[in-house]
Write a protein that holds these residues in place. Structure first.
Motif, PDB file in Angstrom:
ATOM      1  N   PHE A 159       1.195  -1.104  -0.235  1.00  0.00           N
ATOM      2  CA  PHE A 159      -0.156   0.195  -0.182  1.00  0.00           C
ATOM      3  C   PHE A 159       0.806   1.462  -0.201  1.00  0.00           C
ATOM      4  O   PHE A 159       0.425   1.927  -0.460  1.00  0.00           O
ATOM      5  CB  PHE A 159      -0.673   0.209   1.455  1.00  0.00           C
ATOM      6  CG  PHE A 159      -2.239  -1.147   1.045  1.00  0.00           C
ATOM      7  CD1 PHE A 159      -2.736  -1.237  -0.381  1.00  0.00           C
ATOM      8  CD2 PHE A 159      -2.346  -2.342   1.225  1.00  0.00           C
ATOM      9  CE1 PHE A 159      -3.719  -2.666  -0.263  1.00  0.00           C
ATOM     10  CE2 PHE A 159      -2.778  -3.368   2.117  1.00  0.00           C
ATOM     11  CZ  PHE A 159      -3.773  -3.258   0.923  1.00  0.00           C
ATOM     12  N   LEU A 160       2.087   1.431   0.499  1.00  0.00           N
ATOM     13  CA  LEU A 160       3.011   2.151   0.537  1.00  0.00           C
ATOM     14  C   LEU A 160       3.051   3.014  -0.643  1.00  0.00           C
ATOM     15  O   LEU A 160       3.699   3.819  -1.375  1.00  0.00           O
ATOM     16  CB  LEU A 160       3.917   2.215   2.044  1.00  0.00           C
ATOM     17  CG  LEU A 160       5.319   3.247   1.579  1.00  0.00           C
ATOM     18  CD1 LEU A 160       4.251   4.291   2.582  1.00  0.00           C
ATOM     19  CD2 LEU A 160       5.940   2.597   2.833  1.00  0.00           C
ATOM     20  N   ARG A 215       1.222   6.403  -6.790  1.00  0.00           N
ATOM     21  CA  ARG A 215      -0.632   7.507  -7.539  1.00  0.00           C
ATOM     22  C   ARG A 215      -0.294   8.670  -6.684  1.00  0.00           C
ATOM     23  O   ARG A 215      -0.595   9.381  -7.905  1.00  0.00           O
ATOM     24  CB  ARG A 215      -1.085   6.753  -6.111  1.00  0.00           C
ATOM     25  CG  ARG A 215      -2.301   7.109  -6.570  1.00  0.00           C
ATOM     26  CD  ARG A 215      -4.002   6.617  -5.647  1.00  0.00           C
ATOM     27  NE  ARG A 215      -3.927   5.313  -5.364  1.00  0.00           N
ATOM     28  CZ  ARG A 215      -4.241   3.452  -5.987  1.00  0.00           C
ATOM     29  NH1 ARG A 215      -4.637   4.024  -6.578  1.00  0.00           N
ATOM     30  NH2 ARG A 215      -4.109   2.993  -4.858  1.00  0.00           N
ATOM     31  N   ASN A 225       2.130   1.653  -3.995  1.00  0.00           N
ATOM     32  CA  ASN A 225       1.144   2.232  -4.958  1.00  0.00           C
ATOM     33  C   ASN A 225       0.383   3.703  -3.845  1.00  0.00           C
ATOM     34  O   ASN A 225       0.647   4.464  -4.795  1.00  0.00           O
ATOM     35  CB  ASN A 225      -0.229   1.078  -3.889  1.00  0.00           C
ATOM     36  CG  ASN A 225      -0.505  -0.058  -4.824  1.00  0.00           C
ATOM     37  OD1 ASN A 225       0.094   0.046  -5.237  1.00  0.00           O
ATOM     38  ND2 ASN A 225      -1.405  -0.843  -4.256  1.00  0.00           N
ATOM     39  N   TYR A 226       0.722   3.857  -3.298  1.00  0.00           N
ATOM     40  CA  TYR A 226       0.332   5.181  -2.575  1.00  0.00           C
ATOM     41  C   TYR A 226       1.563   5.802  -3.384  1.00  0.00           C
ATOM     42  O   TYR A 226       1.187   7.160  -3.881  1.00  0.00           O
ATOM     43  CB  TYR A 226       0.428   5.787  -1.007  1.00  0.00           C
ATOM     44  CG  TYR A 226       1.059   7.361  -0.584  1.00  0.00           C
ATOM     45  CD1 TYR A 226      -0.155   7.990  -0.511  1.00  0.00           C
ATOM     46  CD2 TYR A 226       1.245   7.328  -0.015  1.00  0.00           C
ATOM     47  CE1 TYR A 226      -0.621   9.165   0.255  1.00  0.00           C
ATOM     48  CE2 TYR A 226       2.055   9.025   0.367  1.00  0.00           C
ATOM     49  CZ  TYR A 226       0.511   9.411  -0.081  1.00  0.00           C
ATOM     50  OH  TYR A 226       0.421  10.684   0.464  1.00  0.00           O
TER      51      TYR A 226
END
Lengths: 324, 358
Positions: free
Chosen positions: B155-156, B162, B158-159
């Motif tokens: 998730f990190l 993004r 992806n963040y």
């Protein structure tokens, strides 16, 4: 401020997420307490999820209707035990490295199940969507009671039957492990197999039982996800839950009550993601951080509060009666 | 030379070879039961790997991350730890490389590409060292932290993609600057545009480093001592905690390299992943195939890469579901691990050999 009904729903979602973890982590417990590392829990869940989908599908075709999911559940237990048997034969009879064998189970499980799905359903990547799944029990009378109604009726009792089975199994496991002769023997085999052998416990038989119980329970865990959440089996049905279950097992310090707490914690951390979004301030938090929450919380709790957890002493070692 | 020949006749070599053969045989049986022709299938597999230069190049490309993640897992094993977090470390490596590859501009290729690779490797290394640090300081089992750090990394990363690197309107980053590419242009051209890159060479060098460091240096000796018996190592005056963090860092650097080369050499951008990529588990499989020895890992990655790359050709040409390859790989690892089974089956062969000696 959060109202009672939302709170009830939060409890309910927590239980849904926790159920599969409780089953699978209890499975890991039986195996590891008898001294056999079981990193293959993930694969055994895959076997269970697959068997539940296929078993239910054919029971539906045989016209069993609403009781078909129970056949699926039973199939999952049987297939889970068979999958675990591979692990047991390799690690106990042939004294293979337990970690390696577990990794192999994970590999074989995805390979075999997806291969079979393609064979059984004409090259499809997933099983047909089930018409019958397990239904939540409902208690409208209790839910309508003020104050305790939302929490008890909507929250706790309005759950899938598997949730109740899982919670009952936590206490059954506790009783079996700590209050029966069988449990004492199982723990002894995992802590000090040669001492257990000396007093006449059949070490390998206890370990076979432990590993096969872990297959049955992990199978149930996988089946729960198929029969309550996804309604079919594909390559994404089980994606990491088995490893979270292993984390819950270590987090819960190889104790059924600890596991129950750990699984509820993981379930809660998953559920709260859905509810954080109800608050206005949550809009300023990037989505990725909300998704990350359960895992960050776990690491923080481990670092701050839990620290070292002690594994069964003989975990990972094949029993060799000739060795001193 | 004599030593070399002896090694080929050695017990573990014969058992490994028998395990591979039995795995392929089991796969053939499963295919046969499913109504497929195993001979056609295996021929199609070989054809897609060795039948053309670009197929062979792509199979080599598939091997590079397998060697590096395999070495990462094997290195941690040698230090007595189970690194399930290679997937997360690969992602961090990708992200480090993407950040340098996209955000830093105007550097000559001779500086830009190595810089991006090094930063990727450091990202992976630090991410793994975090798990090592938590284990050393708080005694938390590395299995559970690396599992959690996998998801956090997912998730990190992806963040980061993004927020800082996004190609507008898509689920991936911008392209990295061509000065940060590590592709080998002339070799690619020679091999029909297969995406070959320097990663495969670095992977081979890494396995030599692995061997030299662990078996020929004092630091490597300390790590192996901690791996085989931490209490004894402590008693001998070795700083166990420092070695745990160091071993995890090196393990993570290897996985991070895999990620950096995937971004800079193969894709030239970074995707937003919806779930954890397979690198970590494949790395575990390769480490086990290679019996956690660096040169074994090289051979294991070769076999694994050939089988997985050939699987797509096999399902395309012979219609066999590519999942069969997972069954084959799983059973090969199984037979290597459960050597008792292999020896049991090889028993008649061994008996004859012994009689000869007598």
């Amino acid at each position: 401020m959060i109202d009672l009904l939302t709170f009830g729903n939060l409890i309910n979602t927590t239980l849904v997420f926790s159920t599969a973890l409780i089953f699978a982590a209890l499975g890991g417990l039986f195996s590891e307490r008898s001294g056999i590392v079981n990193i293959g829990i993930e694969g055994l869940m895959v076997f269970g999820a697959f068997a539940a989908a296929v078993g239910t599908h054919y029971a539906e075709e045989a016209g069993m209707g609403a009781s078909a999911p129970w056949i699926g559940l039973l199939t999952a237990v049987v297939v889970g035990v068979l999958g675990a048997l591979i692990h047991a034969v390799a690690t106990i009879t042939f004294k293979a490295d337990q970690t390696i064998s577990g990794v192999v189970i994970n590999f074989l499980a995805t390979g075999i199940t997806l291969y079979l799905v393609k064979l059984l359903f004409d090259g499809a990547g997933e099983t047909p969507l089930l018409a019958n799944r397990l239904a939540k029990l409902s208690f409208p009378d209790i839910a309508s009671i003020p104050v305790i109604g939302p929490i008890l009726g909507t929250g706790l009792l309005n759950s899938y039957p598997t949730t109740f089975i899982a919670i009952i199994l936590v206490f059954v496991t506790y009783y079996v492990l700590y209050k029966t002769k069988f449990g004492l023997r199982m723990r002894a085999v995992g802590e000090h197999p040669s001492a257990a052998d000396t007093v006449g416990v059949n070490v390998n038989r206890m370990r076979y039982i432990g590993v096969m119980l872990s297959g049955a329970l992990a199978g149930l865990g996988g089946a729960t996800i198929t029969l309550t959440t996804t309604g079919l089996f594909s390559h994404t049905t089980i994606s990491g839950q088995g490893f979270i279950a292993i984390a819950a097992l270590i987090f819960g310090k190889w104790n059924p009550l600890g596991i129950f707490g750990a699984a509820l914690f993981f379930g809660f951390a998953q559920a709260i993601r859905n509810y954080v979004q109800l608050f206005e301030w949550s809009a300023s938090i990037p989505q990725d951080f909300i998704l990350m929450l359960p895992y960050v919380l776990t690491v923080i709790v481990l670092v701050v509060a839990v620290g070292k957890s002690r594994a069964p002493a003989a975990l990972g070692e094949a029993y060799d009666p000739g060795k001193r | 030379m004599n030593k070399f020949l002896k090694w080929f006749a050695s017990d573990s070599f014969i058992v490994s070879l028998a395990a591979i053969f039995m795995g392929l045989l089991l796969g053939a049986v499963v295919m046969f039961i499913g109504g497929y022709n195993p001979i056609t299938a295996y021929m199609a597999l070989l054809q897609s790997v060795f039948g053309s230069l670009d197929g062979f190049g792509e199979a080599l490309r598939e091997m590079a991350p397998l060697v590096l993640t395999g070495l990462a897992v094997a290195f941690a094993f040698r230090a007595g730890m189970f690194n399930i977090g290679a997937a997360g470390q690969v992602l961090m490596g990708m992200t480090g490389a993407s950040l340098i590859g996209i955000k830093v501009t105007g550097l000559p290729a001779i500086i830009h590409a190595p810089l991006a690779v090094i930063v990727g490797a450091l990202f992976g290394g630090l991410w793994a060292a975090l798990a090592g640090y938590i284990k050393a300081k708080r005694g938390v089992n590395e299995v559970i932290t690396t599992i959690m750090l996998n998801w956090i990394a997912l998730f990190l990363c992806n963040y980061i993609v993004r927020t800082f690197l996004l190609m507008p309107g898509s689920q991936r980053s911008l392209d990295v600057e061509s000065s940060s590419w590590v592709s080998i242009g002339w070799l690619s051209e020679m091999m029909g545009n297969a995406r070959v890159h320097w990663g495969i060479l670095i992977a081979i060098l890494a396995s030599i480093f692995f061997y030299y460091f662990l078996w020929k240096t004092k630091q490597g000796f300390e790590i192996r001592a901690v791996g085989s018996n931490p209490e004894a190592a402590r008693y001998a005056g070795i700083n166990v905690n420092k070695n745990i963090v160091k071993a995890m860092f090196i393990s993570g650097v290897l996985a991070g390299l895999a990620g950096a080369f995937e971004t800079l050499g193969v894709f030239h951008y970074q995707s937003i992943y919806s779930s954890l990529p397979q690198y970590g588990f494949n790395g575990i499989a390769v480490a086990l195939l290679g019996m956690t020895h660096p040169f074994g890992v090289l051979a294991g990655a070769g076999l694994f890469g050939m089988l997985t790359y050939g699987a797509s050709g096999m399902s395309f040409e012979a219609g066999v579901p590519s999942e069969i390859i997972q069954i084959v790989i799983g059973s090969i690892i199984f037979f290597i691990a459960a050597q008792g089974i292999v020896r049991f089956i090889l028993k008649p062969v061994y008996k004859r050999k012994k009689e000869k000696v007598l």
